[in-house]
Design a protein around this motif. Sequence first.
Motif, PDB file in Angstrom:
ATOM      1  N   ALA A 110       7.406  12.602   5.645  1.00 13.15           N
ATOM      2  CA  ALA A 110       6.214  11.780   5.444  1.00 13.15           C
ATOM      3  C   ALA A 110       4.998  12.657   5.166  1.00 13.15           C
ATOM      4  O   ALA A 110       4.195  12.360   4.276  1.00 13.15           O
ATOM      5  CB  ALA A 110       5.972  10.905   6.673  1.00 13.15           C
ATOM      6  N   GLU A 111       4.868  13.744   5.909  1.00 14.20           N
ATOM      7  CA  GLU A 111       3.743  14.659   5.683  1.00 14.20           C
ATOM      8  C   GLU A 111       3.796  15.248   4.281  1.00 14.20           C
ATOM      9  O   GLU A 111       2.773  15.353   3.597  1.00 14.20           O
ATOM     10  CB  GLU A 111       3.756  15.774   6.727  1.00 14.20           C
TER      11      GLU A 111
ATOM     12  N   LEU B 161      -5.005  10.789   9.672  1.00 19.98           N
ATOM     13  CA  LEU B 161      -3.754  10.068   9.463  1.00 19.98           C
ATOM     14  C   LEU B 161      -2.797  10.466  10.582  1.00 19.98           C
ATOM     15  O   LEU B 161      -2.528  11.650  10.786  1.00 19.98           O
ATOM     16  CB  LEU B 161      -3.137  10.415   8.104  1.00 19.98           C
TER      17      LEU B 161
ATOM     18  N   ILE C 250       1.036  10.172  12.128  1.00 16.34           N
ATOM     19  CA  ILE C 250       2.419   9.911  11.712  1.00 16.34           C
ATOM     20  C   ILE C 250       3.299   9.924  12.962  1.00 16.34           C
ATOM     21  O   ILE C 250       3.349  10.930  13.667  1.00 16.34           O
ATOM     22  CB  ILE C 250       2.920  10.975  10.712  1.00 16.34           C
TER      23      ILE C 250
ATOM     24  N   MET D 207       2.831   5.031  10.268  1.00 18.03           N
ATOM     25  CA  MET D 207       1.594   5.770  10.034  1.00 18.03           C
ATOM     26  C   MET D 207       0.399   4.837  10.092  1.00 18.03           C
ATOM     27  O   MET D 207       0.489   3.675   9.710  1.00 18.03           O
ATOM     28  CB  MET D 207       1.609   6.421   8.644  1.00 18.03           C
TER      29      MET D 207
ATOM     30  N   MET E 216      -4.302   5.110  10.169  1.00 20.82           N
ATOM     31  CA  MET E 216      -5.525   5.904  10.198  1.00 20.82           C
ATOM     32  C   MET E 216      -6.232   5.646  11.519  1.00 20.82           C
ATOM     33  O   MET E 216      -6.261   4.522  12.001  1.00 20.82           O
ATOM     34  CB  MET E 216      -6.455   5.513   9.038  1.00 20.82           C
TER      35      MET E 216
ATOM     36  N   GLU F 182       6.097   4.888   4.615  1.00 22.35           N
ATOM     37  CA  GLU F 182       6.732   4.550   5.894  1.00 22.35           C
ATOM     38  C   GLU F 182       8.166   4.094   5.673  1.00 22.35           C
ATOM     39  O   GLU F 182       9.090   4.555   6.348  1.00 22.35           O
ATOM     40  CB  GLU F 182       5.969   3.422   6.605  1.00 22.35           C
TER      41      GLU F 182
ATOM     42  N   SER G  94       0.837  -1.189   0.000  1.00 20.64           N
ATOM     43  CA  SER G  94       0.000   0.000   0.000  1.00 20.64           C
ATOM     44  C   SER G  94       0.881   1.251   0.000  1.00 20.64           C
ATOM     45  O   SER G  94       2.054   1.206   0.347  1.00 20.64           O
ATOM     46  CB  SER G  94      -0.941  -0.029   1.203  1.00 20.64           C
ATOM     47  N   GLU G  95       0.277   2.359  -0.360  1.00 19.05           N
ATOM     48  CA  GLU G  95       1.024   3.623  -0.417  1.00 19.05           C
ATOM     49  C   GLU G  95       1.534   4.043   0.964  1.00 19.05           C
ATOM     50  O   GLU G  95       2.648   4.547   1.080  1.00 19.05           O
ATOM     51  CB  GLU G  95       0.154   4.737  -1.005  1.00 19.05           C
ATOM     52  N   LEU G  96       0.726   3.860   2.009  1.00 18.38           N
ATOM     53  CA  LEU G  96       1.188   4.239   3.346  1.00 18.38           C
ATOM     54  C   LEU G  96       2.436   3.451   3.733  1.00 18.38           C
ATOM     55  O   LEU G  96       3.390   4.002   4.278  1.00 18.38           O
ATOM     56  CB  LEU G  96       0.100   4.007   4.394  1.00 18.38           C
ATOM     57  N   ARG G  97       2.437   2.168   3.461  1.00 13.33           N
ATOM     58  CA  ARG G  97       3.598   1.327   3.817  1.00 13.33           C
ATOM     59  C   ARG G  97       4.833   1.744   3.034  1.00 13.33           C
ATOM     60  O   ARG G  97       5.942   1.766   3.553  1.00 13.33           O
ATOM     61  CB  ARG G  97       3.294  -0.159   3.584  1.00 13.33           C
TER      62      ARG G  97
ATOM     63  N   VAL H 120       2.651  12.585   1.778  1.00 10.05           N
ATOM     64  CA  VAL H 120       1.193  12.403   1.834  1.00 10.05           C
ATOM     65  C   VAL H 120       0.505  13.561   1.118  1.00 10.05           C
ATOM     66  O   VAL H 120      -0.393  13.346   0.293  1.00 10.05           O
ATOM     67  CB  VAL H 120       0.708  12.288   3.297  1.00 10.05           C
TER      68      VAL H 120
END
Length: 89
Positions: free
Chosen positions: A45-46, A26, A28, A14, A16, A7, A1-4, A49
């Motif tokens: 990271a911010e 979200l 972080i 991160m 939700m 990270e 996934s994009e979050l992983r 995103v």
Amino acid sequence: SELRRMETETGVYMFMALDGRGEERLIIFCHDAGSKMSPTGRMAAERMVNEMVQEKLRDDGRNDSRSRSRGRSPPKRGRSDSRKRSPPR
């Protein structure tokens, strides 16, 4: 996934979560706050995103305008109410 992926690239964790009003946020986490130029930490990271969200919004905007303009004929013009005939007396 994009979050992983983000990270891994920035060294953060991160996920939700729901806030007190039940809205999704979200979160972080990282011991490293980062900096404006650093490729790692919470600030990096911010940025990632925010860039991903902006890109998605731009892509959606382009797709919406294409689908709206495709296959639609112009609106038909009829007489306006002021030009319609009066009913017979």
